[in-house]
Design an enzyme around this catalytic site. Structure first.
Site, PDB file in Angstrom:
ATOM      1  N   HIS A   1      42.234  35.440  36.422  1.00 29.64           N
ATOM      2  CA  HIS A   1      41.391  36.870  36.839  1.00 29.64           C
ATOM      3  C   HIS A   1      40.015  36.833  36.057  1.00 29.64           C
ATOM      4  CE1 HIS A   1      44.374  39.033  39.557  1.00 29.64           C
ATOM      5  NE2 HIS A   1      45.363  38.635  38.403  1.00 29.64           N
TER       6      HIS A   1
ATOM      7  N   TYR B   1      49.314  42.227  28.345  1.00 27.63           N
ATOM      8  CA  TYR B   1      47.803  42.751  28.617  1.00 27.63           C
ATOM      9  C   TYR B   1      47.223  42.960  27.361  1.00 27.63           C
ATOM     10  CZ  TYR B   1      48.382  42.341  33.634  1.00 27.63           C
ATOM     11  OH  TYR B   1      48.642  41.661  34.962  1.00 27.63           O
TER      12      TYR B   1
ATOM     13  N   ASN C   1      46.915  43.962  43.093  1.00 29.73           N
ATOM     14  CA  ASN C   1      46.489  42.995  43.580  1.00 29.73           C
ATOM     15  C   ASN C   1      46.117  43.379  44.981  1.00 29.73           C
ATOM     16  OD1 ASN C   1      46.258  41.051  41.651  1.00 29.73           O
ATOM     17  ND2 ASN C   1      48.403  40.178  42.200  1.00 29.73           N
TER      18      ASN C   1
END
Ligand code: HDD
Length: 685
Positions: free
Chosen positions: A71, A358, A144
């Site tokens: 991303h 993350y 998404n």
């Protein structure tokens, strides 16, 4: 005039007028000359002593931070979420309590595979990540534009990403999945087949970020004040409707405007045409989960809306562009583990792995644990804790107490609050420690088949063409055939169409399913783009190609009608200075024809004078403008003067329902025609 706060040991001092605009070093020292370095003589060596030059170059050398490992290419915008239906019975999350309350948000849209500088309209999944700055902490919904994922277990994520990104030896291909490594991995990972139906569909080439759905993908929990839990799937439904481009168009857009999607978002927000999405929830309980055909913890499966309807509870409005791309879009750090009281995780093994990844990646990207101090990441509610120090610490509490429990009373700092604090849902857990994939995750084809049969014929054709294109880029026959063996399990028609496209006459044996039989599920309309397209041309763009001498009244009527529809109109002309219309007025051009191929518009109109029409017929960019619009099934408005150009590109004798001859009287009819997405019939004529 600003004051300089000298802090301890000095009184604030008034700045002088001179100083207001004066350039300074990072240390605040005014700069006298930013053009020349300090030298020993005019032609002599540069002196190491030049602290001004060294500071400037040092900072420049360190301007970049690592791009996101996936991303990387993204675009962020500010907005707010407004609650339209309170759900205290389901969740005690503060954001879901008061109808009408607005919560600030930051949303970043992205492609997955490409590097930071890759083109926007690559065939790829789009990220749709939203940070809600709620009054009880930040909640990140990191989703998404596709409701399922390629893999079921996070341990496979590095392999998936390695396979789709550039090969390690040659450093290409960039921003695409049309290559051997990707399809090798996919065809060896049958769990991924369902998601490839989505990525080969037009969902993976959206017209813009504004026209796509978003999904939280995983099953999460909502937990109410009494501690009762329901399962939930989150959906973003675009008020603008769904819309995509066609593949040949995408390839050309990437050349014509690699920033197509970010420019579209910037322009729409800049023009006050704020995109909106409704937040929907699919809520269900253990009973539903137990009788559902698939495991609700399996991220390669969705729950059809016909089985659990989507309930709309709020609206996201994106209404402000960023002031600084780096500070906001680059530095925003989304983490799936950023949840708030009233929302909780489930045992989905993909989600659990994400919850590690993350936070870990943000520390690498942003350089240390204090990335929550960066304004775009900082909560907008009070933050009080005993975390301290570290690189770039910006919030440094005062006082001597930095631990708890402590007995310092009021000066002892923040305390836990069992009434308000986050509690994990006390789900029962038991089991033998083992490295396995649950049997309940084993059906890899039934939902892929359901997706296929839910599409219109046009969409099915596009999907089959998508596979054909991508697999034709695979040089290894074994990979092409292995993939075909999976498509045979999805649907005979799909396999036959792709086999025909590849030129395979000797079909392989179908892949052996991990679990048989493959179930025939009913079609679900929600899975189709064309069944959920917009019902107006609002938010889309007409390319109005005008020449000198073009009918001024017709040009004005077109502009007027499309603007009333809420659409944008771009004037395209042979010269950037514009065109002198029939009434002698000068119409300024937004684009010269060479720089504005028809792929960047949703519909086109050709308004020429008879004389210019003949000249433009011989002009290559004008020919491409029309022939591409025709090939991409776009609606085309034309006048008699465009006939020579139409003849030249071979469409004059192919006039169809998507090609409207216009005059001042029927401009509105053209607008109405354009409300449909495209004249799809042309694709099979
Ligand atoms: Fe991820 C970024 C969405 C699976 C690891 N992911 C990232 C972004 C989105 C998603 C939208 C960009 C956020 C932004 O704009 O900054 N990812 C998903 C979805 C997934 C998913 C919907 C499956 C349902 N991701 C996934 C797995 C892993 C990661 C299984 C690792 C085990 N994702 C990351 C990451 C990224 C990331 C490496 C890269 C940059 C970042 O996090 O901030 O941690």
């Amino acid at each position: 005039m600003d004051k300089i706060d000298l802090g301890k040991g000095g009184e604030p001092r008034q700045q002088t007028e001179d100083r207001d605009e004066t350039m300074t070093s990072a240390q605040g020292a005014p700069m006298a000359d930013d053009q020349n370095s300090l030298k020993a003589g005019p032609r002599g060596p540069v002196l190491l002593e030049d602290h001004m030059m060294r500071e400037k170059i040092f900072h420049f050398d360190h301007e970049r931070i690592p791009e996101r490992v996936v991303h990387a290419r993204g675009y962020g915008v500010h907005g707010h979420f407004e609650l339209t239906e309170a759900i205290p019975e389901l969740s005690c999350a503060d954001i879901f309590q008061r109808v009408g309350e607005k919560t600030p948000t930051f949303t970043r849209f992205s492609t997955v595979a490409g590097n930071k500088g890759s083109p926007d309209v690559a065939r790829d999944v789009r990220g749709f990540a939203t940070k809600f700055y709620t009054q009880e902490g930040n909640w990140d919904l990191v989703g998404n534009n596709i409701p399922v994922f390629f893999i079921q277990d996070a341990i496979k994520f590095p392999d998936l990403v390695h396979s789709v990104k550039a090969a390690p030896d040659r450093g290409f291909p960039q921003a695409q999945s049309a290559h051997d490594n990707f399809w090798d991995f996919i065809s060896l990972s049958p769990e991924a087949v369902h998601m490839t139906l989505w990525t080969m569909s037009d969902r993976a080439i959206p017209r813009s970020f504004r026209f796509m759905e978003g999904f939280g993908v995983h099953t999460f929990r909502l937990v109410n004040a009494k501690g009762k839990s329901h399962y939930v799937k989150f959906h973003w439904k675009p008020r603008q409707g769904l819309q995509s481009v066609v593949w040949n168009e995408a390839l050309k857009i990437n050349g014509a405007d690699p920033d197509f999607h970010r420019r579209d978002m910037w322009d729409a927000i800049d023009a006050g045409d704020y995109p909106r999405w409704d937040l929907g929830i699919q809520v269900f309980d253990d009973d539903f989960a137990d009788q559902f055909e698939f495991d609700i913890l399996d991220a390669t499966k969705l729950i059809p809306e016909e089985q659990v309807p989507v309930r709309i509870i709020g609206t996201l409005t994106l209404d402000a562009n960023v002031d600084n791309f780096f500070a906001e879009t680059e530095q925003v750090a989304f983490c799936t583990q950023n949840i708030v009281r009233g929302i909780d995780q489930t045992n989905d093994p993909l989600l659990q792995g994400r919850n590690f990844s993350y936070l870990d990646t943000q520390i690498k990207r942003l350089g240390g644990p204090n990335f929550t101090h960066i304004p775009i990441n900082a909560p907008k509610c009070p933050v009080r804790h005993f975390q301290q120090d570290g690189h770039m610490a910006m919030h440094n509490p005062k006082g001597r107490v930095n631990y708890e429990p402590n007995s310092w009373g009021a000066e002892g700092g923040p305390r836990e609050n069992p009434k308000l604090g986050f509690e994990s849902y006390p789900a029962e857990v038991e089991g033998v420690k083992q490295r396995v994939r649950s049997e309940t995750f084993a059906d890899h084809y039934s939902q892929a088949r359901q997706f296929w049969i839910s599409q219109t014929e046009t969409e099915q054709r596009h999907i089959a063409n998508g596979y054909t294109f991508e697999l034709s880029k695979c040089q290894e026959e074994r990979i092409r055939l292995r993939m075909l063996s999976h498509l045979m399990n999805v649907h005979d028609d799909l396999a036959a169409m792709v086999a025909k496209g590849l030129g395979v006459s000797d079909m392989p044996d179908p892949a052996t399913p991990a679990r048989a039989p493959i179930t025939d599920l009913p079609p679900s309309d929600a899975l189709s783009i064309l069944k959920n397209g917009p019902d107006s041309f609002a938010g889309r763009k007409l390319g109005l190609y005008v020449s000198d001498g073009a009918d001024a009244a017709l040009v004005a009527a077109l502009e007027d009608s499309f603007e009333k529809e809420g659409a944008m109109v771009a004037i395209v002309a042979p010269h950037i200075q514009g065109a002198k219309l029939s009434d002698g007025s000068m119409k300024a051009a937004d684009e010269k024809i060479d720089g504005a191929p028809s792929v960047v518009f949703d519909a086109v109109a050709l308004v020429f004078s008879q004389e210019e029409g003949k000249t433009l017929a011989a002009d290559k960019p004008s020919q491409d403008f029309l022939s591409d619009a025709f090939a991409h099934a776009k609606f085309i408005a034309w006048t008699d003067a465009a006939k020579p150009l139409m003849k030249q590109v071979g469409v004059a004798d192919k006039i169809d329902g998507g090609m409207i001859e216009i005059d001042k009287g029927n401009v509105d009819a053209f607008v109405t025609t354009c409300r449909k997405l495209r004249f799809w019939e042309r694709e099979t004529m």
